[in-house]
Motif scaffolding. Structure first.
Motif, PDB file in Angstrom:
ATOM      1  N   GLY A 173       0.802  -1.214   0.000  1.00 58.12           N
ATOM      2  CA  GLY A 173       0.000   0.000   0.000  1.00 58.12           C
ATOM      3  C   GLY A 173       0.841   1.272   0.000  1.00 58.12           C
ATOM      4  O   GLY A 173       2.039   1.265   0.291  1.00 58.12           O
ATOM      5  N   VAL A 174       0.173   2.369  -0.338  1.00 60.87           N
ATOM      6  CA  VAL A 174       0.846   3.676  -0.419  1.00 60.87           C
ATOM      7  C   VAL A 174       0.206   4.651   0.559  1.00 60.87           C
ATOM      8  O   VAL A 174      -1.024   4.770   0.623  1.00 60.87           O
ATOM      9  N   ILE A 175       1.050   5.323   1.340  1.00 62.79           N
ATOM     10  CA  ILE A 175       0.608   6.405   2.222  1.00 62.79           C
ATOM     11  C   ILE A 175       0.963   7.722   1.548  1.00 62.79           C
ATOM     12  O   ILE A 175       2.124   7.940   1.174  1.00 62.79           O
ATOM     13  N   GLY A 176      -0.012   8.597   1.400  1.00 68.33           N
ATOM     14  CA  GLY A 176       0.232   9.876   0.764  1.00 68.33           C
ATOM     15  C   GLY A 176       0.111  11.036   1.734  1.00 68.33           C
ATOM     16  O   GLY A 176      -0.665  10.977   2.696  1.00 68.33           O
ATOM     17  N   PHE A 177       0.872  12.100   1.499  1.00 62.28           N
ATOM     18  CA  PHE A 177       0.800  13.324   2.294  1.00 62.28           C
ATOM     19  C   PHE A 177       1.621  14.393   1.594  1.00 62.28           C
ATOM     20  O   PHE A 177       2.496  14.080   0.769  1.00 62.28           O
ATOM     21  N   ASP A 178       1.332  15.636   1.898  1.00 59.65           N
ATOM     22  CA  ASP A 178       2.140  16.755   1.393  1.00 59.65           C
ATOM     23  C   ASP A 178       3.372  16.847   2.282  1.00 59.65           C
ATOM     24  O   ASP A 178       3.278  17.261   3.441  1.00 59.65           O
ATOM     25  N   GLY A 179       4.526  16.457   1.751  1.00 59.20           N
ATOM     26  CA  GLY A 179       5.746  16.395   2.558  1.00 59.20           C
ATOM     27  C   GLY A 179       6.187  17.720   3.116  1.00 59.20           C
ATOM     28  O   GLY A 179       6.978  17.766   4.069  1.00 59.20           O
ATOM     29  N   ARG A 180       5.680  18.821   2.583  1.00 62.71           N
ATOM     30  CA  ARG A 180       6.028  20.138   3.117  1.00 62.71           C
ATOM     31  C   ARG A 180       5.338  20.397   4.452  1.00 62.71           C
ATOM     32  O   ARG A 180       5.746  21.269   5.216  1.00 62.71           O
ATOM     33  N   THR A 181       4.264  19.651   4.723  1.00 64.67           N
ATOM     34  CA  THR A 181       3.478  19.889   5.940  1.00 64.67           C
ATOM     35  C   THR A 181       3.690  18.816   7.006  1.00 64.67           C
ATOM     36  O   THR A 181       3.009  18.822   8.030  1.00 64.67           O
ATOM     37  N   VAL A 182       4.633  17.915   6.774  1.00 65.96           N
ATOM     38  CA  VAL A 182       4.892  16.813   7.707  1.00 65.96           C
ATOM     39  C   VAL A 182       6.348  16.891   8.156  1.00 65.96           C
ATOM     40  O   VAL A 182       7.258  17.081   7.344  1.00 65.96           O
ATOM     41  N   GLY A 183       6.567  16.771   9.454  1.00 66.73           N
ATOM     42  CA  GLY A 183       7.914  16.830   9.981  1.00 66.73           C
ATOM     43  C   GLY A 183       8.758  15.631   9.585  1.00 66.73           C
ATOM     44  O   GLY A 183       8.243  14.587   9.145  1.00 66.73           O
ATOM     45  N   VAL A 184      10.052  15.766   9.783  1.00 67.12           N
ATOM     46  CA  VAL A 184      10.990  14.714   9.383  1.00 67.12           C
ATOM     47  C   VAL A 184      10.679  13.390  10.073  1.00 67.12           C
ATOM     48  O   VAL A 184      10.564  12.340   9.426  1.00 67.12           O
ATOM     49  N   ALA A 185      10.542  13.426  11.388  1.00 65.64           N
ATOM     50  CA  ALA A 185      10.324  12.180  12.135  1.00 65.64           C
ATOM     51  C   ALA A 185       9.040  11.489  11.699  1.00 65.64           C
ATOM     52  O   ALA A 185       9.007  10.267  11.519  1.00 65.64           O
ATOM     53  N   LYS A 186       7.975  12.277  11.551  1.00 70.02           N
ATOM     54  CA  LYS A 186       6.702  11.694  11.118  1.00 70.02           C
ATOM     55  C   LYS A 186       6.824  11.105   9.717  1.00 70.02           C
ATOM     56  O   LYS A 186       6.346  10.000   9.439  1.00 70.02           O
ATOM     57  N   GLY A 187       7.437  11.863   8.816  1.00 70.75           N
ATOM     58  CA  GLY A 187       7.596  11.375   7.458  1.00 70.75           C
ATOM     59  C   GLY A 187       8.390  10.075   7.405  1.00 70.75           C
ATOM     60  O   GLY A 187       8.044   9.142   6.674  1.00 70.75           O
ATOM     61  N   GLN A 188       9.455  10.012   8.202  1.00 66.98           N
ATOM     62  CA  GLN A 188      10.268   8.795   8.246  1.00 66.98           C
ATOM     63  C   GLN A 188       9.474   7.632   8.834  1.00 66.98           C
ATOM     64  O   GLN A 188       9.614   6.483   8.391  1.00 66.98           O
ATOM     65  N   GLU A 189       8.634   7.950   9.828  1.00 72.64           N
ATOM     66  CA  GLU A 189       7.812   6.896  10.429  1.00 72.64           C
ATOM     67  C   GLU A 189       6.793   6.360   9.430  1.00 72.64           C
ATOM     68  O   GLU A 189       6.588   5.145   9.318  1.00 72.64           O
ATOM     69  N   TYR A 190       6.165   7.279   8.683  1.00 75.95           N
ATOM     70  CA  TYR A 190       5.215   6.836   7.665  1.00 75.95           C
ATOM     71  C   TYR A 190       5.925   5.980   6.606  1.00 75.95           C
ATOM     72  O   TYR A 190       5.394   4.962   6.144  1.00 75.95           O
ATOM     73  N   ALA A 191       7.136   6.410   6.244  1.00 68.33           N
ATOM     74  CA  ALA A 191       7.893   5.674   5.231  1.00 68.33           C
ATOM     75  C   ALA A 191       8.239   4.268   5.710  1.00 68.33           C
ATOM     76  O   ALA A 191       8.176   3.297   4.934  1.00 68.33           O
ATOM     77  N   LYS A 192       8.580   4.144   6.991  1.00 66.90           N
ATOM     78  CA  LYS A 192       8.920   2.822   7.534  1.00 66.90           C
ATOM     79  C   LYS A 192       7.687   1.931   7.601  1.00 66.90           C
ATOM     80  O   LYS A 192       7.749   0.728   7.294  1.00 66.90           O
ATOM     81  N   ILE A 193       6.557   2.509   8.024  1.00 67.92           N
ATOM     82  CA  ILE A 193       5.324   1.727   8.079  1.00 67.92           C
ATOM     83  C   ILE A 193       4.991   1.183   6.694  1.00 67.92           C
ATOM     84  O   ILE A 193       4.640   0.005   6.534  1.00 67.92           O
ATOM     85  N   ALA A 194       5.121   2.049   5.689  1.00 71.68           N
ATOM     86  CA  ALA A 194       4.835   1.614   4.321  1.00 71.68           C
ATOM     87  C   ALA A 194       5.857   0.578   3.849  1.00 71.68           C
ATOM     88  O   ALA A 194       5.499  -0.436   3.242  1.00 71.68           O
ATOM     89  N   SER A 195       7.124   0.814   4.142  1.00 67.72           N
ATOM     90  CA  SER A 195       8.179  -0.095   3.709  1.00 67.72           C
ATOM     91  C   SER A 195       8.001  -1.480   4.312  1.00 67.72           C
ATOM     92  O   SER A 195       8.218  -2.498   3.634  1.00 67.72           O
ATOM     93  N   ASP A 196       7.609  -1.518   5.582  1.00 65.52           N
ATOM     94  CA  ASP A 196       7.404  -2.803   6.258  1.00 65.52           C
ATOM     95  C   ASP A 196       6.283  -3.611   5.614  1.00 65.52           C
ATOM     96  O   ASP A 196       6.218  -4.834   5.780  1.00 65.52           O
TER      97      ASP A 196
END
Length: 598
Positions: free
Chosen positions: A108-131
């Motif tokens: 699955g794909v998680i989408g968001f405007d990366g300009r409005t999401v902090g680094v830690a949150k973005g990395q967490e979303y990326a890991k959840i998706a990667s897993d």
């Protein structure tokens, strides 16, 4: 479009882009707590008007996470929308990240405007998706495609903060910042937080509602500063000022391209807690990133002597305005029609009479009876009610003056109140006084001291679902991190710095009874130096706010002799500092409302 229609339109776009979950936070591109109208995408999507919350939209349903300040308000505003409220931190309510792990399908794909999401949150979303064998899409602002008549970015002019208010030159501030960079062996420092840029360059703007901040980014080098902002906002005088201080202007959006130009030989210092995910992702993996707290955060939190004296003067002005308002309210209730909104406007009118007043420091809270049970209630024409000669009325308001920013809450009895209300009111007052009277050793943080405020509540099996206090900026963010009072470590808030002399922090316990009443009393405090002996350096608090506490709502029998003395001593200072600035009628009223009790 209705909220339901907006959700459905977003879900259609998600299906076209093959995005299974789309996240819409309450954020701008700078991780600011409060945002300008252009950035209120979550509000537009959900109809929830609170200042904190995150919408999580799946292809067949939608959710909203928010914290304890907004449980009641969110439940009311989401009615009929089909959006499911998730009360963050409550039992049986999953953390948003756990929910994403559960709901995201394989690949699955998680989408968001990366300009409005902090680094830690973005990395967490990326890991959840990667897993899950999936990925994130952070380059899509789907909200921009569905938002009809979206407000444009602010074009209001910026302005300089004179040294008599700032108290420290840009040259000196830059020297301190570069010293911190040198300690980290950094070549450049990237700053994305609006209040930190404003502090560093002694500039302010009008780009965020209620906050005199400028939409901008900055890159500090060893010899100059790159400022990314809309050039049209600066006068010729300001441009000359920038040249004198070796500040070069670049287009606001140019920062994203700039991040791609760093080389592997450069050491780039950045604060991942302040930077957005898109900016961070634009920096090559070969670049040496020094991830550390932006040194300005703590520099700014400790006010300089000029700022401290200015702040004291701002609070005298604010105390005059608020005391005049209390007198007006107490003497006119029942004689003329007063509503939540007209009362709020009257308080603003009294502030406007004070010299150097610039405007409200945040959205005013003016809440009568059960409305005050919503900790961050905001009155609207649809909810505005008339104040009667009964019950409790709460105002949480503040002002920006050239001399500084204020934040004050008072709850007053407009007539008869119940015994429970009186007991709760007295508990809140005693709690506020206990914390203001604390004595402590240097090294203590707000995590240590919060118990002083909670103890009167906990003794009765009561509590309030928010922090006891927050740092206050100087013509910046009224909620200025990282200083705070809180009894436990909050996820996402890892910083509880030691309290230092001239830090400013609020003291605002409260209690909220759904369907009945809400009570909060708030003063601002400044950390002051006490004695130093063989045990170390002792500190205490200087109270900055001088406005009477309503004796009409006090239950004297519930107060200890020490608590009565604390209240009497405070009221004596209120009369001494505010009385000389009032009319004879107002002064007579103030004398009665600051009389010694017990």
């Amino acid at each position: 479009m209705t909220v339901r229609e907006r959700i459905e339109k977003l879900q259609e776009l998600m299906k076209k882009q093959d995005i299974q979950i789309y996240i819409v936070p309450t954020a701008d591109y700078h991780q600011s707590e409060y945002v300008g109208e252009h950035f209120k995408a979550r509000k537009y999507l959900t109809g929830f008007t609170g200042s904190a919350g995150t919408a999580v939209v799946l292809q067949d349903r939608a959710y909203l996470w928010t914290d304890g300040r907004y449980f009641i308000q969110a439940a009311q505003e989401l009615q009929g929308s089909g959006i499911i409220l998730q009360k963050a931190g409550e039992p049986d309510v999953p953390a948003m990240e756990a929910f994403l792990k559960q709901e995201l399908p394989e690949s699955g794909v998680i989408g968001f405007d990366g300009r409005t999401v902090g680094v830690a949150k973005g990395q967490e979303y990326a890991k959840i998706a990667s897993d899950k064998g999936g990925s994130v899409r952070y380059d899509l602002d789907l909200m921009d495609e569905i938002w009809e008549e979206r407000p444009a970015l602010s074009e209001k002019p910026a302005f300089l903060l004179d040294i008599r208010y700032a108290g420290e030159s840009v040259e000196h501030k830059l020297a301190r910042v570069r010293e911190a960079m040198e300690e980290q062996k950094a070549d450049v420092l990237v700053i994305t937080s609006l209040d930190d840029i404003g502090w560093l360059l002694n500039i302010r703007g009008n780009d965020v509602e209620y906050f005199p901040l400028l939409l901008s980014y900055a890159v500090v080098g060893k010899d100059g500063v790159e400022l990314y902002a809309d050039e049209r906002k600066f006068s010729d005088e300001m441009k000359a000022y920038f040249r004198e201080n070796h500040v070069t202007l670049y287009p606001y959006d140019g920062i994203y391209g700039r991040m791609k130009t760093f080389t592997k030989e450069q050491k780039v210092m950045l604060d991942p807690e302040q930077m957005n995910y898109a900016l961070f992702s634009n920096i090559s993996g070969e670049v040496q990133k020094i991830q550390a707290e932006n040194p300005i955060v703590l520099m700014k939190a400790v006010k300089n002597p000029v700022e401290a004296e200015n702040i004291r003067n701002a609070h005298i002005k604010d105390g005059i305005a608020h005391t005049k308002f209390m007198y007006w309210l107490k003497t006119n209730i029942g004689k003329e029609r007063i509503t939540e909104m007209t009362a709020s406007a009257k308080l603003e009118e009294f502030r406007g009479m004070q010299e150097h007043y610039m405007g409200s420091s945040f959205g005013p809270i003016s809440a009568y009876k059960e409305h005050a049970a919503c900790a961050h209630y905001s009155s609207t024409p649809e909810t505005d009610v008339e104040l009667k000669t009964e019950g409790l009325f709460l105002t949480d308001t503040g002002g920006h003056y050239w001399e500084g920013s204020t934040d004050i809450t008072r709850t007053v009895a407009l007539g008869e109140i119940t015994g429970e209300m009186r007991r709760h009111f007295t508990t809140v007052v005693c709690s506020m006084l206990h914390l203001a009277d604390a004595r402590f050793l240097h090294g203590c943080s707000g995590l240590t001291l919060d118990y002083a405020a909670r103890e009167p509540f906990w003794r009765q099996g009561l509590n309030y679902n928010h922090g006891t206090g927050h740092g206050v900026g100087y013509l910046g963010n009224i909620h200025e991190p990282p200083v705070n009072f809180h009894w436990k470590r909050v996820p996402g808030k890892s910083k509880y710095p030691a309290l230092e002399v001239r830090m400013v922090i609020t003291d605002e316990p409260g209690i909220y009874i759904e369907g009945s009443h809400g009570i909060r009393i708030e003063n601002e405090l400044m950390v002051a130096e006490g004695e130093k002996n063989e045990y170390g350096q002792f500190l205490h608090f200087e109270i900055l706010t001088y406005v009477p506490i309503d004796l009409d709502a006090i239950a004297l029998e519930l107060m200890t002799e020490q608590e009565k003395k604390l209240l009497n001593d405070y009221h004596q200072k209120v009369y001494e500092k505010i009385g000389p600035h009032l009319t004879e009628e107002e002064r007579c009223w103030l004398r009665e409302y600051t009389r010694a009790i017990g």
